[in-house]
Design a protein around this motif. Structure first.
Motif, PDB file in Angstrom:
ATOM      1  N   GLY A  75      17.407 104.904 -46.487  1.00 19.22           N
ATOM      2  CA  GLY A  75      18.936 105.224 -46.654  1.00 19.22           C
ATOM      3  C   GLY A  75      19.367 104.591 -47.921  1.00 19.22           C
ATOM      4  O   GLY A  75      18.820 103.973 -48.674  1.00 19.22           O
ATOM      5  N   VAL A  76      20.905 104.868 -48.155  1.00 17.64           N
ATOM      6  CA  VAL A  76      21.534 104.369 -49.312  1.00 17.64           C
ATOM      7  C   VAL A  76      22.496 103.624 -48.622  1.00 17.64           C
ATOM      8  O   VAL A  76      23.374 103.980 -47.877  1.00 17.64           O
ATOM      9  N   CYS A  77      22.647 102.341 -49.486  1.00 19.08           N
ATOM     10  CA  CYS A  77      23.742 101.488 -49.122  1.00 19.08           C
ATOM     11  C   CYS A  77      25.076 102.028 -49.348  1.00 19.08           C
ATOM     12  O   CYS A  77      25.325 102.589 -50.400  1.00 19.08           O
ATOM     13  N   GLY A  78      25.774 102.050 -48.301  1.00 22.14           N
ATOM     14  CA  GLY A  78      27.241 102.633 -48.337  1.00 22.14           C
ATOM     15  C   GLY A  78      28.215 101.823 -49.213  1.00 22.14           C
ATOM     16  O   GLY A  78      29.334 102.408 -49.599  1.00 22.14           O
TER      17      GLY A  78
ATOM     18  N   TRP B   5      20.613 105.171 -41.715  1.00 23.42           N
ATOM     19  CA  TRP B   5      19.143 105.249 -41.661  1.00 23.42           C
ATOM     20  C   TRP B   5      18.550 106.463 -41.127  1.00 23.42           C
ATOM     21  O   TRP B   5      19.126 107.027 -40.292  1.00 23.42           O
ATOM     22  N   GLU B   6      17.574 106.900 -41.962  1.00 26.98           N
ATOM     23  CA  GLU B   6      16.809 108.003 -41.619  1.00 26.98           C
ATOM     24  C   GLU B   6      15.362 107.675 -41.336  1.00 26.98           C
ATOM     25  O   GLU B   6      14.791 106.772 -41.941  1.00 26.98           O
ATOM     26  N   SER B   7      14.823 107.844 -40.549  1.00 27.89           N
ATOM     27  CA  SER B   7      13.491 107.315 -40.043  1.00 27.89           C
ATOM     28  C   SER B   7      12.448 108.352 -39.902  1.00 27.89           C
ATOM     29  O   SER B   7      12.693 109.782 -39.334  1.00 27.89           O
TER      30      SER B   7
ATOM     31  N   PRO C  89      20.576  92.729 -44.883  1.00 30.15           N
ATOM     32  CA  PRO C  89      21.388  93.338 -45.616  1.00 30.15           C
ATOM     33  C   PRO C  89      20.896  93.902 -46.853  1.00 30.15           C
ATOM     34  O   PRO C  89      20.031  93.254 -47.241  1.00 30.15           O
ATOM     35  N   CYS C  90      21.626  94.961 -47.361  1.00 34.37           N
ATOM     36  CA  CYS C  90      21.322  95.034 -48.876  1.00 34.37           C
ATOM     37  C   CYS C  90      21.506  93.741 -49.886  1.00 34.37           C
ATOM     38  O   CYS C  90      22.079  92.788 -49.560  1.00 34.37           O
ATOM     39  N   ALA C  91      20.961  93.988 -50.905  1.00 34.28           N
ATOM     40  CA  ALA C  91      21.204  93.008 -51.862  1.00 34.28           C
ATOM     41  C   ALA C  91      22.778  92.460 -52.296  1.00 34.28           C
ATOM     42  O   ALA C  91      23.102  91.326 -52.596  1.00 34.28           O
ATOM     43  N   CYS C  92      23.544  93.374 -52.081  1.00 35.71           N
ATOM     44  CA  CYS C  92      24.969  93.362 -52.247  1.00 35.71           C
ATOM     45  C   CYS C  92      25.535  92.670 -50.913  1.00 35.71           C
ATOM     46  O   CYS C  92      26.547  92.368 -51.193  1.00 35.71           O
TER      47      CYS C  92
END
Length: 174
Positions: free
Chosen positions: A47-50, A30-32, A20-23
């Motif tokens: 990607g950007v954490c939602g 995700w884009e790949s 997971p993200c740091a949060c």
């Protein structure tokens, strides 16, 4: 720096879900795509954490030979994983098998198929002629913890029984 190989999309996405993200959120779309990294091709997931909006990125090496999907899920070919150790695969199997829905046959089949495939991944860590996963099959804190809790679970005979049991249960939900 050499990148660990993600043998398939399923394996890469499982790895992303387990990191997971740091949060603490796994909510990332995700884009790949293929990128050049360290003089060779690699697969970049971004990607950007939602939850917190932080940018996220993982870069994986590519397998020498592409693994063609053969059912659901397809985590990899004959070689062992470089992303998840044997203990982490067992943790995935346990978590998944412990969450089989009772009111959705198709989802129960998919869930048990993931559990069976995760146990099959543990088996790949056992060298030919050996009876158990060797020490070098455990490198993550989670993997070592799972092994320490019950090392006998990593014996080939037990692994094959568990894998086959999950496969049989999945087939009953067809």
């Amino acid at each position: 720096m050499t990148f660990a190989v993600a043998r398939t999309r399923d394996e890469a996405h499982l790895y992303l879900d387990l990191h997971p993200c740091a949060c603490g959120s796994v909510d990332t779309t995700w884009e790949s795509g293929l990128v050049g990294a360290e003089g060779g091709p690699a697969n970049r997931y971004s990607g950007v954490c939602g939850e917190c909006g932080r940018d996220r990125e993982f870069v994986f090496g590519l397998p020498e030979r592409p693994v063609m999907p053969a059912g659901y899920p397809t985590f990899g070919g004959q070689e062992r994983s470089q992303l998840l150790d044997a203990g982490e695969w067992m943790w995935v199997a346990d978590l998944t098998a412990g969450n089989v829905p009772v009111d959705d046959e198709a989802e129960a089949r998919r869930t048990l198929s993931v559990a069976a495939a995760a146990v099959a991944e543990v088996v790949k860590f056992i060298p030919p002629g050996a009876e158990t996963v060797p020490d070098d099959g455990f490198w993550s804190p989670r993997g070592r913890e799972v092994r320490a809790a019950e090392p006998g679970r990593f014996r080939l005979d037990r692994l094959l029984i568990v894998r086959d049991s999950y496969r049989d249960l999945a087939a009953r939900h067809a």
